[in-house]
Design a protein around this motif. Structure first.
Motif, PDB file in Angstrom:
ATOM      1  N   LYS A 197     -53.329  -1.845 118.829  1.00  0.00           N
ATOM      2  CA  LYS A 197     -52.080  -1.540 119.520  1.00  0.00           C
ATOM      3  C   LYS A 197     -51.479  -2.810 120.119  1.00  0.00           C
ATOM      4  O   LYS A 197     -50.303  -2.841 120.459  1.00  0.00           O
ATOM      5  CB  LYS A 197     -52.337  -0.500 120.622  1.00  0.00           C
ATOM      6  N   LEU A 198     -52.306  -3.855 120.253  1.00  0.00           N
ATOM      7  CA  LEU A 198     -51.837  -5.158 120.720  1.00  0.00           C
ATOM      8  C   LEU A 198     -51.428  -5.996 119.518  1.00  0.00           C
ATOM      9  O   LEU A 198     -52.072  -5.922 118.464  1.00  0.00           O
ATOM     10  CB  LEU A 198     -52.932  -5.899 121.493  1.00  0.00           C
ATOM     11  N   PRO A 199     -50.389  -6.812 119.655  1.00  0.00           N
ATOM     12  CA  PRO A 199     -50.023  -7.688 118.540  1.00  0.00           C
ATOM     13  C   PRO A 199     -51.166  -8.645 118.177  1.00  0.00           C
ATOM     14  O   PRO A 199     -51.886  -9.120 119.057  1.00  0.00           O
ATOM     15  CB  PRO A 199     -48.820  -8.473 119.077  1.00  0.00           C
ATOM     16  N   ILE A 200     -51.336  -8.884 116.887  1.00  0.00           N
ATOM     17  CA  ILE A 200     -52.319  -9.850 116.410  1.00  0.00           C
ATOM     18  C   ILE A 200     -51.641 -11.211 116.328  1.00  0.00           C
ATOM     19  O   ILE A 200     -50.700 -11.404 115.558  1.00  0.00           O
ATOM     20  CB  ILE A 200     -52.878  -9.426 115.034  1.00  0.00           C
ATOM     21  N   ILE A 201     -52.130 -12.152 117.133  1.00  0.00           N
ATOM     22  CA  ILE A 201     -51.516 -13.480 117.205  1.00  0.00           C
ATOM     23  C   ILE A 201     -51.855 -14.310 115.972  1.00  0.00           C
ATOM     24  O   ILE A 201     -51.015 -15.019 115.421  1.00  0.00           O
ATOM     25  CB  ILE A 201     -51.970 -14.215 118.481  1.00  0.00           C
ATOM     26  N   ALA A 202     -53.111 -14.235 115.553  1.00  0.00           N
ATOM     27  CA  ALA A 202     -53.566 -14.997 114.387  1.00  0.00           C
ATOM     28  C   ALA A 202     -54.775 -14.296 113.800  1.00  0.00           C
ATOM     29  O   ALA A 202     -55.465 -13.540 114.488  1.00  0.00           O
ATOM     30  CB  ALA A 202     -53.922 -16.435 114.777  1.00  0.00           C
ATOM     31  N   GLN A 203     -55.021 -14.548 112.537  1.00  0.00           N
ATOM     32  CA  GLN A 203     -56.196 -13.971 111.883  1.00  0.00           C
ATOM     33  C   GLN A 203     -56.808 -14.987 110.928  1.00  0.00           C
ATOM     34  O   GLN A 203     -56.127 -15.862 110.410  1.00  0.00           O
ATOM     35  CB  GLN A 203     -55.848 -12.676 111.144  1.00  0.00           C
ATOM     36  N   ARG A 204     -58.126 -14.882 110.719  1.00  0.00           N
ATOM     37  CA  ARG A 204     -58.867 -15.828 109.876  1.00  0.00           C
ATOM     38  C   ARG A 204     -59.955 -15.095 109.107  1.00  0.00           C
ATOM     39  O   ARG A 204     -60.554 -14.152 109.613  1.00  0.00           O
ATOM     40  CB  ARG A 204     -59.523 -16.922 110.742  1.00  0.00           C
ATOM     41  N   THR A 205     -60.226 -15.587 107.908  1.00  0.00           N
ATOM     42  CA  THR A 205     -61.315 -15.040 107.103  1.00  0.00           C
ATOM     43  C   THR A 205     -62.233 -16.136 106.581  1.00  0.00           C
ATOM     44  O   THR A 205     -63.192 -15.832 105.867  1.00  0.00           O
ATOM     45  CB  THR A 205     -60.782 -14.231 105.913  1.00  0.00           C
ATOM     46  N   VAL A 206     -61.952 -17.400 106.929  1.00  0.00           N
ATOM     47  CA  VAL A 206     -62.783 -18.504 106.447  1.00  0.00           C
ATOM     48  C   VAL A 206     -64.181 -18.365 107.034  1.00  0.00           C
ATOM     49  O   VAL A 206     -64.357 -18.211 108.247  1.00  0.00           O
ATOM     50  CB  VAL A 206     -62.176 -19.861 106.837  1.00  0.00           C
ATOM     51  N   PHE A 207     -65.188 -18.413 106.170  1.00  0.00           N
ATOM     52  CA  PHE A 207     -66.544 -18.109 106.621  1.00  0.00           C
ATOM     53  C   PHE A 207     -67.544 -18.626 105.608  1.00  0.00           C
ATOM     54  O   PHE A 207     -67.453 -18.325 104.423  1.00  0.00           O
ATOM     55  CB  PHE A 207     -66.694 -16.586 106.777  1.00  0.00           C
ATOM     56  N   GLY A 208     -68.504 -19.433 106.064  1.00  0.00           N
ATOM     57  CA  GLY A 208     -69.571 -19.909 105.190  1.00  0.00           C
ATOM     58  C   GLY A 208     -69.118 -21.015 104.251  1.00  0.00           C
ATOM     59  O   GLY A 208     -67.997 -21.520 104.319  1.00  0.00           O
ATOM     60  N   ALA A 209     -70.014 -21.380 103.360  1.00  0.00           N
ATOM     61  CA  ALA A 209     -69.745 -22.440 102.386  1.00  0.00           C
ATOM     62  C   ALA A 209     -68.657 -22.021 101.405  1.00  0.00           C
ATOM     63  O   ALA A 209     -68.420 -20.828 101.193  1.00  0.00           O
ATOM     64  CB  ALA A 209     -71.026 -22.790 101.635  1.00  0.00           C
ATOM     65  N   ASP A 210     -68.012 -23.000 100.798  1.00  0.00           N
ATOM     66  CA  ASP A 210     -66.909 -22.725  99.881  1.00  0.00           C
ATOM     67  C   ASP A 210     -67.341 -21.875  98.689  1.00  0.00           C
ATOM     68  O   ASP A 210     -66.538 -21.112  98.142  1.00  0.00           O
ATOM     69  CB  ASP A 210     -66.301 -24.038  99.372  1.00  0.00           C
ATOM     70  N   ASP A 211     -68.601 -22.015  98.280  1.00  0.00           N
ATOM     71  CA  ASP A 211     -69.061 -21.282  97.100  1.00  0.00           C
ATOM     72  C   ASP A 211     -69.664 -19.922  97.456  1.00  0.00           C
ATOM     73  O   ASP A 211     -70.227 -19.243  96.600  1.00  0.00           O
ATOM     74  CB  ASP A 211     -70.086 -22.100  96.319  1.00  0.00           C
ATOM     75  N   PHE A 212     -69.531 -19.518  98.715  1.00  0.00           N
ATOM     76  CA  PHE A 212     -70.103 -18.246  99.165  1.00  0.00           C
ATOM     77  C   PHE A 212     -68.992 -17.212  99.295  1.00  0.00           C
ATOM     78  O   PHE A 212     -68.015 -17.416 100.009  1.00  0.00           O
ATOM     79  CB  PHE A 212     -70.818 -18.447 100.507  1.00  0.00           C
ATOM     80  N   ASP A 213     -69.126 -16.096  98.584  1.00  0.00           N
ATOM     81  CA  ASP A 213     -68.108 -15.048  98.608  1.00  0.00           C
ATOM     82  C   ASP A 213     -68.345 -14.119  99.802  1.00  0.00           C
ATOM     83  O   ASP A 213     -69.201 -13.238  99.754  1.00  0.00           O
ATOM     84  CB  ASP A 213     -68.143 -14.249  97.301  1.00  0.00           C
ATOM     85  N   SER A 214     -67.569 -14.326 100.868  1.00  0.00           N
ATOM     86  CA  SER A 214     -67.692 -13.473 102.051  1.00  0.00           C
ATOM     87  C   SER A 214     -66.503 -12.522 102.176  1.00  0.00           C
ATOM     88  O   SER A 214     -66.328 -11.874 103.205  1.00  0.00           O
ATOM     89  CB  SER A 214     -67.777 -14.333 103.319  1.00  0.00           C
ATOM     90  N   ALA A 215     -65.684 -12.442 101.129  1.00  0.00           N
ATOM     91  CA  ALA A 215     -64.493 -11.589 101.177  1.00  0.00           C
ATOM     92  C   ALA A 215     -64.886 -10.148 101.508  1.00  0.00           C
ATOM     93  O   ALA A 215     -65.844  -9.608 100.969  1.00  0.00           O
ATOM     94  CB  ALA A 215     -63.752 -11.636  99.846  1.00  0.00           C
ATOM     95  N   GLY A 216     -64.130  -9.558 102.408  1.00  0.00           N
ATOM     96  CA  GLY A 216     -64.378  -8.176 102.786  1.00  0.00           C
ATOM     97  C   GLY A 216     -65.499  -7.989 103.775  1.00  0.00           C
ATOM     98  O   GLY A 216     -65.935  -6.859 104.002  1.00  0.00           O
ATOM     99  N   ARG A 217     -65.943  -9.110 104.414  1.00  0.00           N
ATOM    100  CA  ARG A 217     -67.083  -8.990 105.315  1.00  0.00           C
ATOM    101  C   ARG A 217     -66.898  -9.691 106.667  1.00  0.00           C
ATOM    102  O   ARG A 217     -67.700  -9.447 107.576  1.00  0.00           O
ATOM    103  CB  ARG A 217     -68.347  -9.538 104.640  1.00  0.00           C
ATOM    104  N   TRP A 218     -65.877 -10.512 106.829  1.00  0.00           N
ATOM    105  CA  TRP A 218     -65.702 -11.231 108.100  1.00  0.00           C
ATOM    106  C   TRP A 218     -64.217 -11.446 108.347  1.00  0.00           C
ATOM    107  O   TRP A 218     -63.557 -12.181 107.616  1.00  0.00           O
ATOM    108  CB  TRP A 218     -66.435 -12.571 108.060  1.00  0.00           C
ATOM    109  N   LEU A 219     -63.682 -10.826 109.386  1.00  0.00           N
ATOM    110  CA  LEU A 219     -62.265 -10.918 109.708  1.00  0.00           C
ATOM    111  C   LEU A 219     -62.103 -11.152 111.204  1.00  0.00           C
ATOM    112  O   LEU A 219     -62.546 -10.344 112.016  1.00  0.00           O
ATOM    113  CB  LEU A 219     -61.545  -9.631 109.296  1.00  0.00           C
ATOM    114  N   GLU A 220     -61.482 -12.272 111.565  1.00  0.00           N
ATOM    115  CA  GLU A 220     -61.236 -12.611 112.964  1.00  0.00           C
ATOM    116  C   GLU A 220     -59.772 -12.366 113.301  1.00  0.00           C
ATOM    117  O   GLU A 220     -58.883 -12.675 112.506  1.00  0.00           O
ATOM    118  CB  GLU A 220     -61.556 -14.082 113.231  1.00  0.00           C
ATOM    119  N   ALA A 221     -59.523 -11.840 114.497  1.00  0.00           N
ATOM    120  CA  ALA A 221     -58.155 -11.656 114.981  1.00  0.00           C
ATOM    121  C   ALA A 221     -58.070 -12.110 116.431  1.00  0.00           C
ATOM    122  O   ALA A 221     -58.969 -11.814 117.229  1.00  0.00           O
ATOM    123  CB  ALA A 221     -57.730 -10.193 114.864  1.00  0.00           C
ATOM    124  N   ASP A 222     -57.019 -12.839 116.753  1.00  0.00           N
ATOM    125  CA  ASP A 222     -56.794 -13.330 118.112  1.00  0.00           C
ATOM    126  C   ASP A 222     -55.757 -12.464 118.811  1.00  0.00           C
ATOM    127  O   ASP A 222     -54.749 -12.054 118.200  1.00  0.00           O
ATOM    128  CB  ASP A 222     -56.294 -14.772 118.092  1.00  0.00           C
TER     129      ASP A 222
END
Length: 282
Positions: free
Chosen positions: A76-101
């Motif tokens: 219900k609060l506006p999301i200021i920023a979001q990130r999904t970068v996680f782990g090494a470049d060759d590691f597929d973390s899609a769909g498992r780590w989502l940050e929101a500020d």
């Protein structure tokens, strides 16, 4: 909106199926301000059809494989920023780590929706889980250094100690309660930078995060957050506590009213997990 920010997390086991089974009847009156979702198994269009953009700001990180995993944050609060970068470049973390500020009352805070692999002993699935737990430890240290108020929510797929699994003796050699897995949690919730010896005898620095559920519930069995669909697990409360609110110390100090929203009966469940809810006086 509540004077505190009410934050919840739940593995929905497929959000379209959860809504068909009655998830909206739980969500609408519950007064949730920020909702972390795991195992969404939906694309943007499908999610937007369920969670109205008129009422919610929604961030989604889909898994690489269609219909698998997926994490989201609805707020219900506006999301200021979001990130999904996680782990090494060759590691597929899609769909498992989502940050929101977010910002509230002039204070910045971060909420993460996290879905750790379930794993399977002596298989590639467990190797992926080790990689994820390694990356999670690195990112949680970075996050705590960058943000005084941070909260990692989600299905961590590990019971930390014997209080977290009803039948723990029968699961010490299974993924979800392996000593090595639990060693990560000893460090995660260990004193910051203290030398922590895990139950697997591994040694490493504590990360200083707080297990809000354990801090609020105290020295009791559970409260469990997941029960198998099979047999009488739910009726007998033969469950696992694998869904967490992991908070930085400053965030944990603001927490109250922690509760697991366990369904009243087996036939009223809309996921095999129950929502974990707490208020944060931000």
């Amino acid at each position: 909106m509540n004077s505190a920010v009410r934050i919840a997390s739940v593995n929905v086991n497929g959000i379209r199926a959860a809504y068909r089974k009655g998830m909206d009847a739980w969500l609408e009156p519950r007064g949730i301000d920020i909702l972390g979702l795991q195992e969404v198994r939906a694309n943007r269009e499908q999610l937007d059809a369920l969670i109205s953009s008129d009422d919610w700001h929604v961030a989604l990180d889909e898994a690489s494989a269609k219909g698998r995993a997926g994490v989201a944050i609805a707020s219900k609060l506006p999301i200021i920023a979001q990130r999904t970068v996680f782990g090494a470049d060759d590691f597929d973390s899609a769909g498992r780590w989502l940050e929101a500020d977010f910002e509230r009352n002039g204070k910045l805070f971060t909420v993460v929706s996290c879905y750790v692999h379930s794993g399977e002993v002596d298989t590639p699935k467990q190797e992926e889980k080790w990689k994820f737990l390694d990356a999670m430890a690195v990112r949680m240290r970075e996050l705590a250094q960058a943000r005084e108020l941070a909260l990692v929510l989600g299905d961590f797929n590990v019971g930390h100690d014997e209080r977290d699994i009803k039948n723990w003796k029968g699961n010490v050699k299974r993924a979800g309660f392996l000593p090595r897995e639990r060693g990560y949690f000893n460090r995660m919730f260990g004193e910051l930078d203290a030398e922590i010896t895990g139950v697997d005898e591994s040694v490493g620095p504590g990360l200083g995060w707080v297990d809000v559920g354990r801090a609020q519930a105290g020295d009791v069995d559970g409260p469990y957050t997941w029960w198998s669909w099979r047999g009488k697990a739910f009726d007998n409360d033969t469950g696992w506590r694998i869904d967490y609110h992991a908070a930085t110390p400053a965030m944990a100090d603001l927490a109250s009213n922690y509760v697991v929203d366990r369904a009243a009966a087996y036939d009223q469940r809309w996921s095999d997990h129950a929502p974990v809810v707490a208020d944060y006086a931000i």
